[in-house]
Design a protein around this motif. Structure first.
Motif, PDB file in Angstrom:
ATOM      1  N   GLY A  21      38.901  45.954  49.486  1.00  0.00           N
ATOM      2  CA  GLY A  21      38.076  46.385  50.601  1.00  0.00           C
ATOM      3  C   GLY A  21      36.839  45.534  50.817  1.00  0.00           C
ATOM      4  O   GLY A  21      36.057  45.777  51.729  1.00  0.00           O
ATOM      5  N   LYS A  22      36.639  44.528  49.980  1.00  0.00           N
ATOM      6  CA  LYS A  22      35.473  43.649  50.091  1.00  0.00           C
ATOM      7  C   LYS A  22      35.900  42.202  50.349  1.00  0.00           C
ATOM      8  O   LYS A  22      35.113  41.287  50.191  1.00  0.00           O
ATOM      9  CB  LYS A  22      34.649  43.707  48.807  1.00  0.00           C
ATOM     10  CG  LYS A  22      34.131  45.082  48.478  1.00  0.00           C
ATOM     11  CD  LYS A  22      33.442  45.071  47.133  1.00  0.00           C
ATOM     12  CE  LYS A  22      33.148  46.479  46.682  1.00  0.00           C
ATOM     13  NZ  LYS A  22      32.729  46.526  45.287  1.00  0.00           N
ATOM     14  N   GLY A  23      37.183  42.010  50.680  1.00  0.00           N
ATOM     15  CA  GLY A  23      37.662  40.661  50.969  1.00  0.00           C
ATOM     16  C   GLY A  23      38.339  39.980  49.805  1.00  0.00           C
ATOM     17  O   GLY A  23      38.622  38.780  49.866  1.00  0.00           O
ATOM     18  N   GLY A  24      38.613  40.701  48.733  1.00  0.00           N
ATOM     19  CA  GLY A  24      39.242  40.098  47.568  1.00  0.00           C
ATOM     20  C   GLY A  24      40.391  40.940  47.043  1.00  0.00           C
ATOM     21  O   GLY A  24      40.759  41.955  47.623  1.00  0.00           O
ATOM     22  N   ILE A  25      40.945  40.498  45.928  1.00  0.00           N
ATOM     23  CA  ILE A  25      42.054  41.190  45.277  1.00  0.00           C
ATOM     24  C   ILE A  25      41.625  41.597  43.874  1.00  0.00           C
ATOM     25  O   ILE A  25      41.183  40.756  43.090  1.00  0.00           O
ATOM     26  CB  ILE A  25      43.297  40.279  45.175  1.00  0.00           C
ATOM     27  CG1 ILE A  25      43.768  39.856  46.570  1.00  0.00           C
ATOM     28  CG2 ILE A  25      44.416  40.971  44.402  1.00  0.00           C
ATOM     29  CD1 ILE A  25      44.811  38.755  46.536  1.00  0.00           C
ATOM     30  N   ALA A  26      41.747  42.878  43.564  1.00  0.00           N
ATOM     31  CA  ALA A  26      41.528  43.370  42.205  1.00  0.00           C
ATOM     32  C   ALA A  26      42.837  43.146  41.453  1.00  0.00           C
ATOM     33  O   ALA A  26      43.831  43.826  41.698  1.00  0.00           O
ATOM     34  CB  ALA A  26      41.138  44.834  42.212  1.00  0.00           C
ATOM     35  N   VAL A  27      42.854  42.179  40.555  1.00  0.00           N
ATOM     36  CA  VAL A  27      44.074  41.787  39.849  1.00  0.00           C
ATOM     37  C   VAL A  27      44.428  42.824  38.790  1.00  0.00           C
ATOM     38  O   VAL A  27      43.563  43.268  38.025  1.00  0.00           O
ATOM     39  CB  VAL A  27      43.905  40.400  39.202  1.00  0.00           C
ATOM     40  CG1 VAL A  27      45.126  40.010  38.376  1.00  0.00           C
ATOM     41  CG2 VAL A  27      43.626  39.336  40.269  1.00  0.00           C
ATOM     42  N   THR A  28      45.727  43.212  38.758  1.00  0.00           N
ATOM     43  CA  THR A  28      46.216  44.166  37.764  1.00  0.00           C
ATOM     44  C   THR A  28      47.243  43.552  36.817  1.00  0.00           C
ATOM     45  O   THR A  28      47.524  44.128  35.769  1.00  0.00           O
ATOM     46  CB  THR A  28      46.843  45.395  38.440  1.00  0.00           C
ATOM     47  OG1 THR A  28      47.897  44.962  39.306  1.00  0.00           O
ATOM     48  CG2 THR A  28      45.807  46.167  39.244  1.00  0.00           C
ATOM     49  N   LYS A  29      47.814  42.416  37.212  1.00  0.00           N
ATOM     50  CA  LYS A  29      48.741  41.718  36.319  1.00  0.00           C
ATOM     51  C   LYS A  29      48.881  40.269  36.763  1.00  0.00           C
ATOM     52  O   LYS A  29      48.565  39.916  37.894  1.00  0.00           O
ATOM     53  CB  LYS A  29      50.108  42.401  36.275  1.00  0.00           C
ATOM     54  CG  LYS A  29      50.928  42.304  37.543  1.00  0.00           C
ATOM     55  CD  LYS A  29      52.270  43.010  37.350  1.00  0.00           C
ATOM     56  CE  LYS A  29      53.043  43.083  38.660  1.00  0.00           C
ATOM     57  NZ  LYS A  29      54.310  43.796  38.504  1.00  0.00           N
TER      58      LYS A  29
END
Length: 151
Positions: free
Chosen positions: A80-88
């Protein structure tokens, strides 16, 4: 046409990656310059192609071509801020014996899509066992290839 050839060359690795990911809704490809790649805490050679997959379940990934033609994928959710929260992080190897290795990891990619030409993206992620993954890539083309898989 160069972009289509680029996609075709990476399809075996992307198909292998889908074994651990939901179906793809959109695939975006761009050529560019990879200025750094770290896989399993070790520097790695990187290639000149990046892919952005948008999956039907809302997840997304940034895939960087390695120097030997395989893919390292940073997979997660839009923050939601222009990025990706990486999970794997997923490593896909193409060739005669394709394989996919997925590692739980936490991290961040600084852009959520490669849809805009000349996008710069930085991804970093750390596995629970301390292994680090990172990539730095800048698109160098004035156009990107967008394939809508729902059509």
């Amino acid at each position: 046409m160069k972009a289509l050839a680029m996609l075709a060359a990476l399809l075996p690795a992307t198909a292998a990656a889908q074994d651990v990911a939901p179906p793809v809704r959109t695939m975006i490809a761009t050529k560019g310059e990879c200025t750094g790649l770290v896989v399993n805490s070790a520097p790695a050679a990187c290639g000149d192609v990046a892919l952005n997959m948008v999956y039907r379940d809302g997840q997304t990934s940034i895939m960087i071509k390695t120097g030997d033609g395989n893919l390292v994928s940073f997979y997660g959710t839009l923050d939601g801020k222009g990025g990706i929260a990486v999970t794997k992080v997923t490593m896909s190897r193409s060739g005669e014996t394709p394989s996919v290795r997925s590692t739980p990891a936490t991290g961040y990619c600084t852009a959520e899509t490669l849809r805009k030409p000349r996008t710069h993206i930085e991804c970093t992620a750390d596995a629970p066992d301390g292994r680090r993954f990172a990539a730095s890539f800048t698109g160098t083309e004035d156009e990107v290839t967008v394939s809508d898989m729902d059509r």
